[in-house]
Design an enzyme around this catalytic site. Sequence first.
Site, PDB file in Angstrom:
ATOM      1  CE  LYS A  80       4.228  -1.426  -3.610  1.00 25.97           C
ATOM      2  NZ  LYS A  80       5.493  -2.144  -3.900  1.00 25.97           N
ATOM      3  CB  SER A 155       7.785  -1.176  -0.907  1.00 26.31           C
ATOM      4  OG  SER A 155       7.481  -1.779  -2.144  1.00 26.31           O
ATOM      5  CB  SER A 179       8.409  -4.609  -2.930  1.00 24.09           C
ATOM      6  OG  SER A 179       9.360  -3.630  -2.608  1.00 24.09           O
TER       7      SER A 179
END
Lengths: 482, 98
Positions: A80, A155, A179
């Site tokens: 990420k 996310s 997330s």
Amino acid sequence: MKRLYELTVKEALELLESKEITARELVQSCLDRIEEMEPTIHAFLLIIKEEALKAADQIDMKRTKGEPLGKLAGIPYSLKDVYSTKGYTTTAGSKMLEGYIAPYNATVVEKLAKEDAILIGKTNCDPFGFGSSTENSAYGVTRNPLDTDRVPGGSSGGSGAAVAYGGGLFSIGEDTGGSIRCPAAFCGIVGLKPTYGRVSRYGSIAYASSYDTVGPMTKDIYDNALILSVIAGKDTRDATTSAEKVKPYHQALDLSLKGRKVGVVKEYLGDGVDEEVKKAINQAIEVYKSLGCEIVEVSLPYTEYAIAAYYVIGISEASSNLARMDGIRFGHEANVDDWKDKIIKTRGEGFGPEEKRRVMVGTYALSTGYADKYYHKAQQVRAILKDDILKAFKKVDILLTPTMPVLPPKIGENTDDPLKMWLMDAFTVTINPVGVPALALPAGNTKDGLSVGMQLIGPHFKEDTLYNFAYLYEKSIKDTLN
Amino acid sequence: MNPKDKITIEEVKKIAQLAHINVDDMEAEKYAKQIGDILAYVEKLKEVDTEGYEFKSQTDLINVFREDIPEPSLEQKEVVKNRQKKSKGGSLVIKSVL
């Protein structure tokens, strides 16, 4: 025969060790897959080709010579884009950090490099982790590989989509309030939010420091447990990491569950939960019964207040963490001479709407006259939430809930209603304030080919118990998926 | 703030000022409604009797100390390389503060 990008980490390691495939072939297969899928999905903000292939060649050479190799030698993975990587951009999904190149590596990056895993790209996310759909990213939305009209969750949506379509064999996500688990549920993969302090956050761009956790996103349970065993552990550069022993999580997956107790939270199966989600969870309950578990109904009566407490504390911490985004040492810088105007304009230009909203509400919640009413009250409610859940673990080994109450929304469906989007996270955000681990895994499929995620929650540092329960479930339903 | 009252555009601007964020009139109008909704939602915390509860920590770790031993750290050049505007000497450009 599976194509190489479809392999799990375990399968790929076996083929690499027996020299049936090379690391170069494996990395190339994932890079080709990325090239094929990216025009539609847009999971990646950065793709690392040349260096990844070079690293693969070095590993292949070492293997040929019989030199010692790390536990993940030759396995391509993605990160990420909130993890600092020396020499590569780290944007956190925000325009504020466009072009930012960290001068050091996050601990999780160092640990994976030490085991010879190969970084092939950095994935899209909601800015600073602010969102549950990846629609807030300053770099465009990521689409769900299971249905490209739908969001991949967030996310860590880029990571979820990348793992689901084979853009790397695993990814490292970040979970502050679901997330990792939300995109795992929406993309049909496995994602762990570990115990607070289990994995070092050094080098991870902070959202809410008392919630943030670093965890693996993988195709199956074994891989997830294996990656956790590599990335967990104490780090002197993150004082919140625990000295609690790191277990070989992937080696105790098959223990019998006979007589173990699964708690089903009644508040998590009520109104507002999609019928297909309920159906999948009820099916999971039946599977656990058939594995010899006792099902116990559990009540978490303060759940209703958990979302409010989560957000008040989370955005308060975010408003403080994001104060460093002032354009002075790094990041976007407005073209203004006066120093104070420069900071205000820098933040006005660099932050997107979700960053502005959260920082402003957080600032308000911490401001004079309101801190007691909002922030301190929320912290007290947090103490009750912790009590609530620890009481439940006196009665049961794990809790079983849906990961998300709904199926993935269509792209654009909720963007004008941030509160509605926040409420979608009811079952995931409630876990972070209390710090316990939670594992999201596919419970089953819907008739339209979407995946329904279920969440197993355990006591602090009992990731091994979660993996054990999850692995046997996965084994039981393997034939019904795909 | 009473949850029944809508948060005003002026209030949004005041919060934006506290947060050091430039917000124009159109944005302020949109945020007034959204922030109002959010604050109205979190008002429900008021319903919980929290008497006697204090949150201490997520796990058993409370304060963590270590010896303060100096170690090599990043070079100054590395630390400031992301700065967009630099003076000739590599130091940061700050217009007179006082």
